[in-house]
Design an enzyme around this catalytic site. Structure first.
Site, PDB file in Angstrom:
ATOM      1  N   ASP A  19      38.083  35.711  37.143  1.00 24.06           N
ATOM      2  CA  ASP A  19      37.535  37.038  36.867  1.00 24.06           C
ATOM      3  C   ASP A  19      37.944  37.421  35.428  1.00 24.06           C
ATOM      4  OD1 ASP A  19      36.686  39.765  37.286  1.00 24.06           O
ATOM      5  OD2 ASP A  19      38.795  40.286  37.563  1.00 24.06           O
ATOM      6  N   ASP A  43      37.791  41.252  33.843  1.00 23.27           N
ATOM      7  CA  ASP A  43      38.450  42.564  33.708  1.00 23.27           C
ATOM      8  C   ASP A  43      39.698  42.679  34.590  1.00 23.27           C
ATOM      9  OD1 ASP A  43      36.443  43.236  31.979  1.00 23.27           O
ATOM     10  OD2 ASP A  43      35.322  44.449  33.405  1.00 23.27           O
TER      11      ASP A  43
HETATM   12 MG   LIG Z   1      38.661  42.475  37.813  1.00 22.66          MG
END
Ligand SMILES: [Mg+2]
Length: 271
Positions: A10, A12
Site C-alpha cells: 500500500d 498512503d
Molecule cells: Mg493506507
C-alpha cells in the site's frame, strides 16, 4: 529450489508517511529489494497517474494496482508469456496490458448523484475543485490534480447515518469502504485482494516458486494481507492497529520507518 520473492505494498500511511507523503526512511529497504531483484508492486487507492508519479520517483518499472484493485497495469513485455488467453478482462494501450476489475468511473459518479438526490450529504472528488482535494488530503496542487483523474473508485466525504448510506450503496450493487473517519471510497466489487490474486498467479506462471509479502495499514488492505504468505500490518499515526490486526499478521511500526524495518528484518529470513 530458490523461490522468487514478490512484495506488494500500500502507499498512503504504509510506504508513504502520514501528512508528508515521504518515503525517505524506507530507502534502505527499497535499495535492498533492487539489489536482490525483488519486484515491488505498488497497490493503492491512488489513480494510475498518481502511482506512475511515485513509480518514477522510486525508479520502479514493475506492474502496479490502482484504485483499490480496480485496475492492474502490466508493462508490455514484462512477463514472457502471452496474457491474452488467460481469461481476464484485458485491454491494452501504448504502455500496458490493463486488467480492469473495477466499475467505470462514470457509473460511480451517476451513483453519487443519485445518493445526493436522495438527501445523503456526500461530497466526492468529482464534486471538488483541485484546491479542495488538496486541502482535505494534504496533497500538493499538482498531486491533487492527478488524484482527480479517476477510473474505478470515487473517494468522498460523508456526514450522517453510515448504516443507511451503506445499505443504499449495497442496493445499487456497489461497494463502499471507510478508510478513515468520515472518508469513504465508492467502487465496484473489486478489492486489493482480488487484484493480488491475479498478479500472484501471473508471477507463479513466470517463476514457478514464489513467496509473497504484503504491507498495509488500513481496512482496505485486509483482503490483500489475507492473500499473501507474509502479511505485515503497520500502525496508524497514533501507534495502534485500527482494530484490524489478525493473529497471523506480522506487526510493524509506523509508515515508511516501520516499512523499512519490517522488510530489513524479514528478507534475510527468507533467503
Ligand atoms: Mg493506507
Amino acid at each position: 529450489m530458490k523461490r522468487k520473492i514478490i512484495v506488494f505494498t500500500d502507499l498512503d500511511g504504509t510506504l508513504l508517511d502520514y501528512h508528508t507523503y515521504s518515503f525517505e526512511k524506507a530507502l534502505p529497504a527499497i535499495r535492498l529489494l533492487k539489489q536482490r531483484k525483488i519486484p515491488l508492486i505498488l497497490c493503492s487507492s491512488k489513480t494510475r497517474v498518481e502511482i506512475e508519479h511515485y513509480q518514477k520517483r522510486l525508479d520502479n518499472q514493475h506492474p502496479f494496482i490502482s484504485e483499490n484493485g480496480g485496475g492492474i497495469f502490466i508493462p508490455k513485455g514484462y512477463f514472457r508469456f502471452n496474457l491474452a488467453h488467460l481469461g481476464y478482462p484485458i485491454r491494452e494501450d501504448h504502455k500496458y496490458f490493463i486488467i480492469s476489475l473495477g466499475v467505470a468511473y462514470s457509473i460511480l459518479r451517476d451513483a453519487i448523484d443519485l445518493l445526493q438526490d436522495r438527501g445523503f450529504k456526500i461530497k466526492g472528488f468529482g464534486d471538488m475543485t483541485v484546491k479542495e482535494v488538496a486541502q482535505i488530503t494534504g496533497l500538493g496542487l499538482e498531486e491533487a490534480r492527478l488524484a482527480k483523474l479517476r477510473d474505478f473508485d470515487e473517494p468522498f466525504l460523508f456526514e450522517g447515518d453510515e448504516e443507511s448510506l451503506l445499505k443504499a450503496i449495497k442496493e445499487m450493487g456497489l461497494n463502499c469502504i471507510c478508510t478513515k473517519e468520515g472518508f469513504y471510497h465508492l467502487m465496484g466489487k473489486n478489492d486489493k485482494g482480488k487484484a493480488i490474486k491475479i498478479l500472484t498467479r501471473l508471477y507463479k506462471k513466470e517463476f514457478s516458486h514464489i513467496i509473497t509479502i504484503a504491507l498495509g495499514n488500513g481496512p482496505n488492505d485486509i483482503p490483500m494481507l489475507e492473500r499473501v504468505d507474509y502479511p505485515i500490518l503497520l500502525k496508524n499515526p497514533h501507534g495502534v492497529y485500527n482494530n484490524i490486526l489478525r493473529p497471523h499478521f506480522i506487526k510493524a511500526g509506523i509508515a515508511s520507518a516501520g516499512w523499512n524495518k519490517a522488510l530489513i528484518d524479514l528478507l534475510p529470513l527468507l533467503e
